[in-house]
Design a protein around this motif. Sequence first.
Motif, PDB file in Angstrom:
ATOM      1  N   UNK A   7       0.821  -1.160  -0.041  1.00 56.75           N
ATOM      2  CA  UNK A   7       0.035   0.030   0.188  1.00 56.75           C
ATOM      3  C   UNK A   7       0.917   1.186  -0.003  1.00 56.75           C
ATOM      4  N   UNK A   8       2.089   1.004   0.581  1.00 60.88           N
ATOM      5  CA  UNK A   8       2.901   2.293   0.495  1.00 60.88           C
ATOM      6  C   UNK A   8       4.255   2.162   0.210  1.00 60.88           C
ATOM      7  N   UNK A  30       8.836  -0.075  -3.535  1.00 62.87           N
ATOM      8  CA  UNK A  30       7.724   0.895  -3.975  1.00 62.87           C
ATOM      9  C   UNK A  30       6.412   0.045  -3.996  1.00 62.87           C
ATOM     10  N   UNK A  31       5.242   0.956  -4.179  1.00 64.73           N
ATOM     11  CA  UNK A  31       3.919   0.428  -3.959  1.00 64.73           C
ATOM     12  C   UNK A  31       3.600  -0.844  -5.161  1.00 64.73           C
ATOM     13  N   UNK A  32       4.281  -0.624  -6.134  1.00 66.99           N
ATOM     14  CA  UNK A  32       4.312  -1.603  -7.307  1.00 66.99           C
ATOM     15  C   UNK A  32       5.119  -2.751  -7.191  1.00 66.99           C
ATOM     16  N   UNK A  33       5.942  -3.013  -6.294  1.00 71.16           N
ATOM     17  CA  UNK A  33       6.668  -4.127  -5.720  1.00 71.16           C
ATOM     18  C   UNK A  33       8.319  -3.950  -6.211  1.00 71.16           C
ATOM     19  N   UNK A  34       8.298  -2.845  -7.223  1.00 65.27           N
ATOM     20  CA  UNK A  34       9.864  -2.715  -7.457  1.00 65.27           C
ATOM     21  C   UNK A  34      10.669  -2.235  -6.514  1.00 65.27           C
ATOM     22  N   UNK A  35      12.092  -2.301  -6.793  1.00 63.45           N
ATOM     23  CA  UNK A  35      12.757  -1.913  -5.683  1.00 63.45           C
ATOM     24  C   UNK A  35      13.647  -0.890  -6.181  1.00 63.45           C
ATOM     25  N   UNK A  36      14.031   0.020  -5.336  1.00 63.67           N
ATOM     26  CA  UNK A  36      14.851   1.445  -5.590  1.00 63.67           C
ATOM     27  C   UNK A  36      16.134   1.290  -4.764  1.00 63.67           C
ATOM     28  N   UNK A 316      28.449  -6.074  -7.630  1.00 63.43           N
ATOM     29  CA  UNK A 316      28.711  -7.570  -7.672  1.00 63.43           C
ATOM     30  C   UNK A 316      29.574  -8.218  -6.635  1.00 63.43           C
ATOM     31  N   UNK A 317      30.265  -7.153  -6.058  1.00 60.19           N
ATOM     32  CA  UNK A 317      31.071  -7.449  -4.755  1.00 60.19           C
ATOM     33  C   UNK A 317      30.214  -7.408  -3.679  1.00 60.19           C
ATOM     34  N   UNK A 318      30.579  -7.995  -2.375  1.00 62.53           N
ATOM     35  CA  UNK A 318      29.710  -7.792  -1.151  1.00 62.53           C
ATOM     36  C   UNK A 318      29.312  -6.474  -0.739  1.00 62.53           C
ATOM     37  N   UNK A 319      27.889  -6.310  -0.300  1.00 57.48           N
ATOM     38  CA  UNK A 319      27.444  -5.012   0.077  1.00 57.48           C
ATOM     39  C   UNK A 319      26.270  -5.054   0.660  1.00 57.48           C
ATOM     40  N   UNK A 320      25.811  -4.178   1.478  1.00 55.03           N
ATOM     41  CA  UNK A 320      24.723  -4.124   2.165  1.00 55.03           C
ATOM     42  C   UNK A 320      23.306  -3.967   1.228  1.00 55.03           C
ATOM     43  N   UNK A 321      23.711  -3.432   0.177  1.00 56.01           N
ATOM     44  CA  UNK A 321      22.555  -3.130  -0.981  1.00 56.01           C
ATOM     45  C   UNK A 321      21.966  -4.495  -1.215  1.00 56.01           C
ATOM     46  N   UNK A 322      22.564  -5.371  -1.559  1.00 56.59           N
ATOM     47  CA  UNK A 322      22.300  -6.697  -2.224  1.00 56.59           C
ATOM     48  C   UNK A 322      21.285  -7.292  -1.047  1.00 56.59           C
ATOM     49  N   UNK A 323      21.825  -7.095   0.120  1.00 54.53           N
ATOM     50  CA  UNK A 323      21.022  -7.763   1.355  1.00 54.53           C
ATOM     51  C   UNK A 323      19.633  -7.169   1.528  1.00 54.53           C
ATOM     52  N   UNK A 324      19.581  -5.766   1.378  1.00 50.53           N
ATOM     53  CA  UNK A 324      18.337  -4.875   1.509  1.00 50.53           C
ATOM     54  C   UNK A 324      17.381  -5.319   0.242  1.00 50.53           C
ATOM     55  N   UNK A 325      18.028  -5.433  -0.950  1.00 46.94           N
ATOM     56  CA  UNK A 325      17.138  -5.954  -2.212  1.00 46.94           C
ATOM     57  C   UNK A 325      16.448  -7.188  -1.716  1.00 46.94           C
ATOM     58  N   UNK A 326      17.164  -8.307  -1.255  1.00 47.46           N
ATOM     59  CA  UNK A 326      16.642  -9.472  -1.113  1.00 47.46           C
ATOM     60  C   UNK A 326      15.530  -9.361   0.037  1.00 47.46           C
ATOM     61  N   UNK A 327      16.067  -8.785   1.235  1.00 48.37           N
ATOM     62  CA  UNK A 327      14.923  -8.354   2.251  1.00 48.37           C
ATOM     63  C   UNK A 327      13.745  -7.685   1.556  1.00 48.37           C
ATOM     64  N   UNK A 328      13.881  -6.846   0.758  1.00 43.99           N
ATOM     65  CA  UNK A 328      12.441  -6.030   0.166  1.00 43.99           C
ATOM     66  C   UNK A 328      11.745  -7.207  -0.637  1.00 43.99           C
ATOM     67  N   UNK A 330      11.547 -10.158  -0.124  1.00 44.85           N
ATOM     68  CA  UNK A 330      10.898 -11.145   0.878  1.00 44.85           C
ATOM     69  C   UNK A 330       9.733 -10.444   1.602  1.00 44.85           C
ATOM     70  N   UNK A 331      10.249  -9.132   2.146  1.00 48.68           N
ATOM     71  CA  UNK A 331       8.815  -8.424   2.778  1.00 48.68           C
ATOM     72  C   UNK A 331       7.689  -8.261   1.581  1.00 48.68           C
TER      73      UNK A 331
END
Length: 356
Positions: A7-8, A30-36, A316-328, A330-331
């Motif tokens: 919803x938001x 985002x509300x449409x399920x895409x990740x920024x 491509x290398x280890x970073x927090x953004x990739x974990x945030x993306x996967x978490x998004x 999953x959420x």
Amino acid sequence: MTAEVVERDRIVLGIESSCDETGAGLVRLRGDGTVQLLSDAVASSVDQHARFGGVVPEIASRAHLEAMAPTVRRAFDEAGLALSDVDAIAVTAGPGLAGALMVGVAAAKAYATALGVPLFGVNHLGGHVAVDTLEHGPLPPRCLAMLVSGGHTQLLLVEDIAEKITQIGSTIDDAAGEAYDKVARVLDLPYPGGPPIDRMAKQGDPAAIAFPRGLTGPRDSRHDFSFSGLKTAVARYVEQEQRAGREISVPDVCASFQEAVTDVLTAKAVRAARDHDVDTLVISGGVAANSRLSALAAERCAAAGIELRVPRPRLCTDNGAMIAALGAHVLASGAKPSPMDIPANPGLPVETVVLR
């Protein structure tokens, strides 16, 4: 997977500490399920490991302890956000170095408890696949991912980034990146070995030395890899040339070694895509930044009618953004948060996308 209606927009903090990079990233679901992507802060301890020729777990763990809070603060500063803006936290729960993982998991639990937001313990390997959605948008319903790094060389069939990832091939000995590091040591090149070998290879002849291609015989595994024999072949070649008093062309050795690695990686990736009837290949992990790998993959994927997706080198290398993306992702799937007593699991299988 039946995704819930979002919803938001929601903000997800990702924390990565599986090896020698302390990463904190922020993304917007985002509300449409895409990740920024909003920010990606990384503190590396690679210089502290260089004199040992590889990662020392105790040094990595201490470096994470020192860098965690400053790296998280930097991620928020880059995004222009405050801790109170966070809606969920994702953290690498495994695989990786036990002590290093514990630092990240403990930090994520502390932030989640203090902020009163859900915690998702996710798979490091799944993060390497999910990060591509920050670069190229949503993944197709089915795709193949090849993860190539210092610790992993795997072929993964991805049917649902938030839920269903299946390993269909892996190295039976050294990872590709590990072979690069060991060959660099033989050639007296700096650690980590990938970048200096790639640079040297551009000056050499990839056909100068006929190094072996592991597990490529008619009776060998179609989707598994082996680089130990190649690494040994390089060492023996160098030793023989030195004993004979002949001058070694380091660029030729690098180019021939790199050609052997990338030839096998790309050939097996394209074969696996065909075998599993998928038309999209994602390559990620630190070795994905290798110039010859990306060029040869592009050439062979184009010939096979396969779409190639490779995130920018920093992602491509280890970073927090990739974990945030996967978490998004999953959420967005509506998955329940992980319990607050989740462990750090150094041997977490790729099939476990999120700890429940």
